[in-house]
Design a protein around this motif. Structure first.
Motif, PDB file in Angstrom:
ATOM      1  N   VAL A  59      71.388  84.520  21.580  1.00 48.84           N
ATOM      2  CA  VAL A  59      70.642  84.708  20.342  1.00 48.84           C
ATOM      3  C   VAL A  59      70.909  85.678  20.093  1.00 48.84           C
ATOM      4  CG1 VAL A  59      69.216  83.404  18.746  1.00 48.84           C
ATOM      5  CG2 VAL A  59      70.897  81.939  20.627  1.00 48.84           C
ATOM      6  N   ILE A  60      70.764  86.493  18.504  1.00 54.30           N
ATOM      7  CA  ILE A  60      70.083  87.181  18.752  1.00 54.30           C
ATOM      8  C   ILE A  60      69.231  87.623  17.198  1.00 54.30           C
ATOM      9  CG2 ILE A  60      71.665  89.149  17.816  1.00 54.30           C
ATOM     10  CD1 ILE A  60      70.438  91.031  20.347  1.00 54.30           C
ATOM     11  N   CYS A  61      68.153  88.444  17.149  1.00 54.74           N
ATOM     12  CA  CYS A  61      67.350  88.630  16.224  1.00 54.74           C
ATOM     13  C   CYS A  61      67.036  90.451  16.369  1.00 54.74           C
ATOM     14  CB  CYS A  61      66.230  88.075  15.593  1.00 54.74           C
ATOM     15  SG  CYS A  61      64.653  87.582  16.468  1.00 54.74           S
ATOM     16  N   ALA A  62      66.049  90.465  14.900  1.00 49.74           N
ATOM     17  CA  ALA A  62      65.724  91.613  15.198  1.00 49.74           C
ATOM     18  C   ALA A  62      64.511  92.344  16.887  1.00 49.74           C
ATOM     19  CB  ALA A  62      64.266  92.141  13.588  1.00 49.74           C
ATOM     20  N   SER A  63      64.643  91.346  16.620  1.00 50.34           N
ATOM     21  CA  SER A  63      63.354  92.125  17.745  1.00 50.34           C
ATOM     22  C   SER A  63      62.733  90.790  19.101  1.00 50.34           C
ATOM     23  CB  SER A  63      61.638  92.345  17.359  1.00 50.34           C
ATOM     24  OG  SER A  63      60.745  90.699  17.183  1.00 50.34           O
ATOM     25  N   GLY A  64      63.518  89.744  18.820  1.00 49.17           N
ATOM     26  CA  GLY A  64      63.024  88.554  19.991  1.00 49.17           C
ATOM     27  C   GLY A  64      62.268  87.101  19.546  1.00 49.17           C
ATOM     28  N   ASN A  65      61.631  87.699  18.452  1.00 48.84           N
ATOM     29  CA  ASN A  65      60.979  86.398  17.745  1.00 48.84           C
ATOM     30  C   ASN A  65      61.670  85.326  17.437  1.00 48.84           C
ATOM     31  OD1 ASN A  65      58.547  87.313  19.183  1.00 48.84           O
ATOM     32  ND2 ASN A  65      58.222  88.373  17.065  1.00 48.84           N
ATOM     33  N   ARG A  66      62.290  85.561  16.305  1.00 48.40           N
ATOM     34  CA  ARG A  66      63.156  84.618  15.916  1.00 48.40           C
ATOM     35  C   ARG A  66      64.135  84.013  16.601  1.00 48.40           C
ATOM     36  NH1 ARG A  66      64.343  87.495  10.385  1.00 48.40           N
ATOM     37  NH2 ARG A  66      64.045  89.337  11.165  1.00 48.40           N
ATOM     38  N   SER A  67      64.631  84.463  17.877  1.00 48.50           N
ATOM     39  CA  SER A  67      65.873  84.367  18.765  1.00 48.50           C
ATOM     40  C   SER A  67      65.130  83.055  19.780  1.00 48.50           C
ATOM     41  CB  SER A  67      66.061  85.587  18.895  1.00 48.50           C
ATOM     42  OG  SER A  67      65.862  86.283  19.744  1.00 48.50           O
ATOM     43  N   ALA A  68      63.783  83.145  19.814  1.00 49.72           N
ATOM     44  CA  ALA A  68      63.438  82.769  20.812  1.00 49.72           C
ATOM     45  C   ALA A  68      62.507  81.237  20.301  1.00 49.72           C
ATOM     46  CB  ALA A  68      61.861  83.480  21.265  1.00 49.72           C
ATOM     47  N   TRP A  69      62.210  82.006  19.164  1.00 46.62           N
ATOM     48  CA  TRP A  69      62.509  80.137  18.101  1.00 46.62           C
ATOM     49  C   TRP A  69      63.819  79.341  17.900  1.00 46.62           C
ATOM     50  CZ3 TRP A  69      63.948  77.557  14.357  1.00 46.62           C
ATOM     51  CH2 TRP A  69      63.802  76.251  14.126  1.00 46.62           C
ATOM     52  N   ALA A  70      64.512  79.937  17.635  1.00 44.75           N
ATOM     53  CA  ALA A  70      66.312  79.444  17.824  1.00 44.75           C
ATOM     54  C   ALA A  70      66.638  78.899  18.905  1.00 44.75           C
ATOM     55  CB  ALA A  70      67.133  80.647  17.062  1.00 44.75           C
ATOM     56  N   ALA A  71      66.430  79.682  19.647  1.00 41.51           N
ATOM     57  CA  ALA A  71      67.181  79.149  21.500  1.00 41.51           C
ATOM     58  C   ALA A  71      66.616  77.623  21.404  1.00 41.51           C
ATOM     59  CB  ALA A  71      67.061  80.558  22.376  1.00 41.51           C
ATOM     60  N   GLU A  72      64.932  78.064  21.734  1.00 39.93           N
ATOM     61  CA  GLU A  72      64.085  76.915  22.271  1.00 39.93           C
ATOM     62  C   GLU A  72      64.543  76.023  21.149  1.00 39.93           C
ATOM     63  OE1 GLU A  72      59.734  75.373  21.772  1.00 39.93           O
ATOM     64  OE2 GLU A  72      60.208  76.843  22.338  1.00 39.93           O
ATOM     65  N   HIS A  73      65.176  75.757  19.648  1.00 43.27           N
ATOM     66  CA  HIS A  73      65.027  74.504  18.473  1.00 43.27           C
ATOM     67  C   HIS A  73      66.819  74.726  19.110  1.00 43.27           C
ATOM     68  CE1 HIS A  73      65.405  72.536  15.152  1.00 43.27           C
ATOM     69  NE2 HIS A  73      66.968  73.123  14.307  1.00 43.27           N
ATOM     70  N   LEU A  74      67.492  75.424  19.564  1.00 41.72           N
ATOM     71  CA  LEU A  74      69.196  74.886  19.931  1.00 41.72           C
ATOM     72  C   LEU A  74      69.038  74.374  21.358  1.00 41.72           C
ATOM     73  CD1 LEU A  74      71.185  78.299  18.729  1.00 41.72           C
ATOM     74  CD2 LEU A  74      70.626  75.566  17.671  1.00 41.72           C
ATOM     75  N   ALA A  75      68.098  74.570  22.443  1.00 44.48           N
ATOM     76  CA  ALA A  75      68.365  74.098  23.598  1.00 44.48           C
ATOM     77  C   ALA A  75      67.400  72.432  23.554  1.00 44.48           C
ATOM     78  CB  ALA A  75      67.298  74.440  24.364  1.00 44.48           C
ATOM     79  N   SER A  76      66.911  72.875  22.395  1.00 54.68           N
ATOM     80  CA  SER A  76      66.231  70.878  22.352  1.00 54.68           C
ATOM     81  C   SER A  76      67.208  69.875  21.620  1.00 54.68           C
ATOM     82  CB  SER A  76      65.428  70.881  21.760  1.00 54.68           C
ATOM     83  OG  SER A  76      65.103  70.946  19.811  1.00 54.68           O
ATOM     84  N   SER A  77      68.583  70.551  21.004  1.00 55.97           N
ATOM     85  CA  SER A  77      69.917  69.935  20.300  1.00 55.97           C
ATOM     86  C   SER A  77      71.208  69.863  21.470  1.00 55.97           C
ATOM     87  CB  SER A  77      70.663  70.287  18.718  1.00 55.97           C
ATOM     88  OG  SER A  77      68.933  70.539  18.337  1.00 55.97           O
ATOM     89  N   ALA A  78      70.451  69.994  22.769  1.00 61.54           N
ATOM     90  CA  ALA A  78      71.597  70.697  23.825  1.00 61.54           C
ATOM     91  C   ALA A  78      72.582  71.632  23.132  1.00 61.54           C
ATOM     92  CB  ALA A  78      72.083  68.807  24.382  1.00 61.54           C
TER      93      ALA A  78
END
Length: 107
Positions: A59-78
């Motif tokens: 997961v990539i975004c501009a700097s790493g903030n949105r991608s960190a949130w998205a990766a955490e969200h996706l991980a919670s969905s297995a």
């Protein structure tokens, strides 16, 4: 939530990694990592069933903030999600290529 530095991500990308770009579509069009699929945060939940279940999703975004949130969200969905530290801006600063234009859009 897992994270990976840009140099490790570059090697994974060269090996065919699955990459989603969670920035807004206009940001994606302005320049994205080769092979990255556009999947803005607003469309993430709707696309969960389309993400691979048997290999990591970078997961990539501009700097790493949105991608960190998205990766955490996706991980919670297995989903085996990995945030790319430094994002597209870091990728470009390192002199790596960007694709301009629409490329491939998933949402």
């Amino acid at each position: 939530m897992r994270e990976t530095p840009l140099d490790v991500f570059a090697a994974e990308l060269a090996d065919g990694a699955f990459v989603i770009d969670v920035r807004e579509f206009d940001e994606y069009v302005a320049g994205h990592v080769p092979g990255a699929l556009s999947l803005p945060l607003s469309a993430l939940d709707a696309a969960l069933g389309e993400l691979p279940a048997d290999w990591p999703v970078y997961v990539i975004c501009a700097s790493g903030n949105r991608s960190a949130w998205a990766a955490e969200h996706l991980a919670s969905s297995a989903v085996d999600a990995v945030s790319v530290v430094g994002g597209t801006a870091g990728w470009a600063r390192a002199g790596r290529p960007l694709v301009h234009g629409t490329g491939v859009r998933t949402a």
